[in-house]
Design an enzyme around this catalytic site. Structure first.
Site, PDB file in Angstrom:
ATOM      1  CB  CYS A 138      -5.187  -2.828  -2.700  1.00  0.00           C
ATOM      2  SG  CYS A 138      -4.587  -4.293  -3.577  1.00  0.00           S
ATOM      3  CB  CYS A 173      -5.387  -8.503  -3.556  1.00  0.00           C
ATOM      4  SG  CYS A 173      -3.741  -7.765  -3.494  1.00  0.00           S
ATOM      5  CB  SER A 174      -7.344  -6.523   0.512  1.00  0.00           C
ATOM      6  OG  SER A 174      -8.481  -7.058  -0.127  1.00  0.00           O
ATOM      7  CB  CYS A 175      -1.937  -4.034  -1.023  1.00  0.00           C
ATOM      8  SG  CYS A 175      -1.478  -5.468  -2.009  1.00  0.00           S
TER       9      CYS A 175
END
Lengths: 210, 194, 210, 194
Positions: free
Chosen positions: D99, D102-104
C-alpha cells in the site's frame, strides 16, 4: 569506464523521483519572507559558500545538483540550503580525492552561453509532449510536467544534457533547449488560469499527436 | 557522532587545507568580497540588476537588445556564465520566476538569492498557486492580467523587467534605479512608485 | 454546511500531491526487516492503537487517512507509523469535540463489503486512462499512475468515493471500483518487466482512445 | 513544548478520560486482547491466515470459493469489514502486495502488519523495483516467472495464496499450516519447504 557505462551505474544507484522535485507538492506552508535578510545567516554558511570553489573546477553543476539529490528524503526536508550544499561538497571533495591527496584534479571544459541555436527541430507554436524519462539518473524535467503537452515558445539556447554531465562530471555535446509553455489548467486542474514555462532539452520531448 | 553543520564545515575546511586545496585566508577574502559587493553593488547584486532595469526603461535600443539577447546586452555590466532571458512585464502579462528543482536564480546579475526563494514553500507552491503566493508578498494582480510562472529547469536564468512606474518621465537612470526592488526583478513585487 | 461546500473548503486547504504518496519515489534505502518483531515497539504505541477506537465511530477511514496527510512533509518523513496515527487522532478528537465535551458524537453508517458489482461501465480487457484528478482534496490514485493507460482486470467491488468521505466524515453513494493492470515498463521505463495493479474508482477513470 | 509521542498519548488519553470518552482499563483490556490474539491465533493473525491457506491447498472447492469471493469464503473464520481478494500464485506468476499511500494490509485476516510493510522504504520501492526488494527478503524469482505487484489503493485488501510446497501430498491442514509464513501471504517470501 565509458560514459554510457557510468550513466548506467548511476541509474542503478538512484534515478529521478526524488523529494527535491518539489513543484506542485502540497503540505508546505506560507513562504518565509524575511526583511533585512543578511547574506549569510551564520558564519559557517559563508564558509560553505566559499568552499564550493574547491570542488567545482573538476566537476559540473549538474553533478553537484545530483549529489544533493542523493540526500535521504527526510534529511533533505530538514536541512537548510547551505547544509544541503555542505552535504554535496563533502561527497564531491571525497570523490575527487581532495581529502586524502594533494594533487589538484584537472579543471574541466565548460560551455559558454551562446546565442539562439541556428537549427532546431521544433519552432515557435509547435506542440510537444514531455517524455516519461523516468530512468534518466538525473533529470531537469520536473515531475509535474511529465507526459504533458505544451507549446514551444522558442528554441532558446544550446547546452549539454544534464543527465550525462551529472553522471560523468564532464560536459558532453550540446543539444537544443526549448522554452515550452503549459496551461496550468491542464497540469493542476481547471481552477488554475496561469501559464507555466520550463526549459526542456530536445531529448526530453517528442512530437505531440493531439 | 551527529555533528552540526558548523562542526562539519570546520572539519572539511581543515582536511582540504591539510592537503593544500584551500587557504583559510583566501576563504576569508572571498566571503568579505561577496559581502562588500552585495553591500555596494560592485559585483552581481540587486543594485546591479536595478541599474540594468532602469537603463532599459530609459533606453529603447538597450531594452530591445536586452529582450533579444540578454547575455550580450548585459556583458558591459557583468559577464554571464549561463544563458539569461529577460521577461518584460506588460499591462497584459506579469512574470514570476522560480526554480522548483533546486534554487536557480539570476545570481550573475542579482547576486545570491534570498532565503525565501530557496525555500521549500516557494519552490513547491508558486507553480501551483501563484496568486496565493503573490498575495503573501502583498501583490494583488488585476483580474485581467495574465500570469506566467517560469520554472528555471535548465541553465537559463530569468530576470523580470517590470513596468516603468507611472509619472517618472524624464527621470535619470540613477533616480529610476532607486525604484527597482529585488522582488520586482523576480516577479514577487512591483517597483516602488515614485 | 453542504457536502459540496465542505469538499470545496478542504480542496482549498490542501489537495493531493503530498509526501505520503510514496510509490516509485527514490532515495529510500533497504527495507528494514526485523526478525522476532513485537506487536508494539513501545507501550505507548499500543495505547495509540487502542485510542483510535475513540475517534473512529464518528468518522471515516478516509478522513483519518486524509488527516494524516495534513502532516507537514518533514514531520511525516521523520515520524513513525504510530506517531502519525497519534497526530491524526489528536486532530480528530478535537474536531469531534471529544477533548472539551462529554457528548458522544453519533456513530456513522458504514458500507459492507459486497459481492461483485452487478453492472459496470468497463469490462475485463478494456483499456482505461487514469484521470489527472489533481484537485480532489483526498485521492487514492497514486501519483505514479496518473494519466497512464491500463487494462481492466475486473469490476471488483462497490464502495463510496474516498474524496467525499474524507471531506465530510460520512460515506456517500458507492461507485464501482476496478482493478486495473499497468505495465511497469510504461510507468517506470523499459527496463521494468513487472505488472502493477491498483484499485481505482469509476470517477477516476476515462475511456482510453489509444 | 516539543513533547514526545509518549507524553502526547498520555495527555490525549487523560483528556479523553476526563470527558468520559475512554476508560484506561478498557484500553488496557484491548491491548491485552490483541496481544493474546496475535500470540495464540484466536483473532486475526498470521496463524489464522495460514489456516485459510492450508485449507485452500487441501480443499479445491474452498480454494475456488476463496478466489471467487474471498469475503464470503473466509466468513466462517473471520468476518471482514472491507473487500478482500485472494491472489493465487502459480508457476507462471508471483504476486506481491503493498500500500504505497498508507499501509493497508489484510489485517482482517493476518492481524497487524509488520513494521517493514509500513516503512517508507517498502512503500516507495516495491512498485518500482520489486525484484530488488524481494532480493532483500532473500527471494530470487525464476527468470520466466511474471511478477505482479498489487497496490492496495482502495478498500480492497489482498492476500497471496502461495503455491503448495512440493512433497506435501496427503498432509493434514494443520501440518500444512505450519509451512505458511506471514511473508508468503504478502508475497515477500515462499512457504517453508517441508
Amino acid at each position: 569506464m565509458s560514459t554510457r557505462r557510468a550513466i548506467d551505474e548511476i541509474v542503478t544507484l538512484r534515478a529521478v523521483d526524488g523529494v527535491h522535485d518539489l513543484g506542485g507538492m502540497h503540505g508546505f506552508g506560507a513562504v518565509p519572507i524575511e526583511t533585512g535578510e543578511p547574506l549569510f545567516h551564520a558564519p559557517w554558511e559563508g564558509r560553505v559558500w566559499a568552499l564550493l570553489g574547491a570542488v567545482m573546477p573538476a566537476t559540473t553543476i549538474d553533478r553537484f545538483r545530483w549529489t544533493i539529490e542523493q540526500m535521504p528524503p527526510a534529511e533533505y526536508l530538514t536541512s537548510g540550503y547551505y547544509a544541503r550544499w555542505l552535504w554535496a561538497i563533502e561527497r564531491l571533495a571525497n570523490e575527487q580525492g581532495l581529502l586524502t591527496g594533494s594533487a589538484e584534479p584537472a579543471p574541466i571544459a565548460r560551455p559558454k552561453p551562446s546565442s539562439r541555436p541556428a537549427t532546431a527541430r521544433w519552432q515557435r507554436g509547435e506542440r510537444v509532449r514531455v517524455l516519461n524519462r523516468v530512468s534518466a539518473g538525473h533529470t531537469r524535467v520536473p515531475r509535474y510536467l511529465r507526459r504533458h503537452v505544451g507549446t514551444v515558445e522558442r528554441a532558446a539556447f544550446s547546452w549539454p544534457p544534464p543527465a550525462e554531465s551529472a553522471a560523468t562530471g564532464r560536459y558532453g555535446n550540446a543539444e537544443v533547449v526549448y522554452t515550452v509553455a503549459f496551461a496550468a489548467a491542464d497540469v493542476f486542474g481547471p481552477d488554475h488560469d496561469h501559464t507555466l514555462t520550463a526549459d526542456l532539452g530536445e531529448s526530453d520531448l517528442e512530437d505531440s499527436v493531439t | 557522532m551527529n555533528l552540526t553543520p558548523e562542526e562539519r564545515v570546520e572539519i572539511l575546511e581543515r582536511q582540504l587545507h591539510d592537503q593544500g586545496h584551500v587557504d583559510p585566508d583566501t576563504i576569508d577574502a572571498h566571503i568579505t568580497a561577496i559581502e562588500e559587493a552585495t553591500e555596494d553593488g560592485t559585483g552581481p547584486s540587486t543594485a546591479l540588476g536595478a541599474k540594468v532595469v532602469a537603463r532599459a526603461w530609459n533606453d529603447p535600443q538597450f531594452r530591445a537588445r536586452l529582450l533579444d539577447d540578454a547575455v550580450a546586452a548585459v556583458a558591459e555590466y557583468a559577464s554571464q556564465a549561463v544563458p539569461l532571458a529577460v521577461l518584460a512585464d506588460t499591462e497584459a502579462v506579469h512574470h514570476v520566476i522560480v526554480c522548483t528543482l533546486c534554487s536557480c536564480y539570476p545570481s550573475g546579475l542579482l547576486g545570491n538569492p534570498p532565503a525565501w526563494y530557496k525555500s521549500f514553500e516557494y519552490r513547491s507552491r508558486v507553480v501551483r498557486e501563484p496568486r496565493a503566493v503573490l498575495a503573501e508578498f502583498g501583490m494583488e494582480l488585476p483580474e485581467d492580467m495574465a500570469l506566467h510562472v517560469h520554472d528555471s529547469t535548465a541553465e537559463q536564468r530569468y530576470l523580470v523587467l517590470p513596468m516603468r512606474p507611472a509619472g517618472t518621465q524624464g527621470w535619470s537612470e540613477e533616480r529610476l534605479a532607486a525604484l527597482v526592488t529585488r522582488d520586482s526583478m523576480v516577479g514577487t513585487g512591483w517597483p516602488l512608485s515614485h
